[in-house]
Each structure stands twice: as structure tokens, then as C-alpha cells.
Design an enzyme around this catalytic site. Structure first.
Site, short mmCIF file in Angstrom:
data_model
loop_
_atom_site.label_atom_id
_atom_site.label_comp_id
_atom_site.label_asym_id
_atom_site.label_seq_id
_atom_site.Cartn_x
_atom_site.Cartn_y
_atom_site.Cartn_z
N ARG A 31 0.87 -0.98 0.02
CA ARG A 31 -0.06 0.04 -0.05
C ARG A 31 0.95 1.26 0.03
O ARG A 31 0.58 2.16 -0.65
CB ARG A 31 -0.89 -0.03 1.17
CG ARG A 31 -1.94 -0.98 1.16
CD ARG A 31 -2.95 -0.89 2.33
NE ARG A 31 -3.89 -1.89 2.09
CZ ARG A 31 -4.69 -2.63 3.28
NH1 ARG A 31 -4.24 -2.26 4.54
NH2 ARG A 31 -5.28 -3.58 2.84
N ARG A 104 20.74 -8.13 7.95
CA ARG A 104 20.13 -9.37 8.34
C ARG A 104 20.86 -10.60 8.56
O ARG A 104 20.53 -11.43 8.96
CB ARG A 104 19.63 -9.55 7.03
CG ARG A 104 20.11 -10.31 6.04
CD ARG A 104 19.44 -10.31 4.47
NE ARG A 104 20.22 -11.18 3.55
CZ ARG A 104 21.36 -10.83 3.14
NH1 ARG A 104 21.98 -9.68 3.21
NH2 ARG A 104 21.86 -11.58 2.32
#
Length: 145
Positions: A31, A104
Site C-alpha cells: 500500500r 540481516r
């Protein structure tokens, strides 16, 4: 029987909720960056969130299988504690990957280490079961001697 699996069940529910959270983050990112399904490419910020969710989903079945095997054949408490560590590492992985691809690495190495410990506990527990059930040997007693 339920007292032998309740910790594993609780960690499983937490893992499912974590996966749902990761899915919701991808929906939110779609979105924000106006990326409609089935597209999976866009700005690096979106792609990192998407990859973190996909990578976590790919490892989830492996984690669940090892969690339950280690808990049933080795020790429920240890397996549940390792499961919580894994879920925390995966959360750190997701948040780190979201910020930067280099963020990460430490959490993914840690979570992989936890999976290896679960593999070892599973293998040892299953080996003990087979040896005790079919050959009458108790390897835990042999190790203590």
C-alpha cells in the site's frame, strides 16, 4: 499427553502469529509503495520487506518439524526455549532486513545455529528411541557412565 506438548503448541502459535505479522507488513508495504499483486519488484525498501517475509516463510516448515521432533523425542522444555530463540532471531532478521540488507546477516546466522541445535536434539532423541525400543540400549545412561 497434553502436558507433554503444551509448550510446543504455545511456541507453534507464536510462530504462526509471527508469520501473520510478516504477511501484514508486506501488505502494508504494498500500500505504501503502490505495488499491486502479483508484482514483487519495486523500490529496494519494498523488496527487502518482501524478501524477508518470503525467506521466513520458506524456513517455517523446517522450523516446525524440528521443533516438534526435538520436543517429542528429546526434551519439550529445551525445544520450546530454542523455538523462542529462533522466533526472536527471525523477528530481528525481519527488522534488520527491512532496514538494510546487511542488517540481516547476524540474525540469520543465529537462527541457523538454533536450527542446527534442534537438528542435533532431534537426531539424538530419535536415535535414543530406536536404540532403546528395538535394542534395549539407553544411550543417555551410557553417556552418564
Amino acid at each position: 499427553m497434553l502436558d507433554q506438548i503444551h509448550l510446543l503448541a504455545a511456541v507453534t502459535v507464536l510462530g504462526v502469529l509471527e508469520q501473520a505479522y510478516f504477511f501484514l507488513q508486506v501488505i502494508y508495504a504494498r500500500r505504501v509503495f503502490s505495488i499491486s499483486p502479483p508484482k514483487i519488484s519495486g523500490p529496494p525498501e519494498f523488496e527487502r520487506i518482501f524478501r524477508a517475509q518470503v525467506n521466513s516463510s520458506e524456513y517455517f516448515p523446517i522450523f516446525l518439524a524440528l521443533l516438534w521432533q526435538a520436543g517429542l523425542f528429546f526434551h519439550q522444555g529445551l525445544a520450546a526455549a530454542l523455538g523462542l530463540l529462533y522466533l526472536y532471531a527471525r523477528y530481528c532478521y525481519f527488522m534488520g532486513y527491512r532496514a538494510s540488507s546487511s542488517e540481516r546477516l547476524t540474525p540469520i546466522y543465529f537462527s541457523t545455529g538454533v536450527l542446527w541445535i534442534l537438528i542435533a536434539a532431534s537426531a539424538l532423541g530419535i536415535l535414543h528411541f530406536f536404540l532403546s525400543h528395538y535394542m534395549g540400549l539407553n544411550i543417555f545412561q551410557l553417556l552418564k557412565a
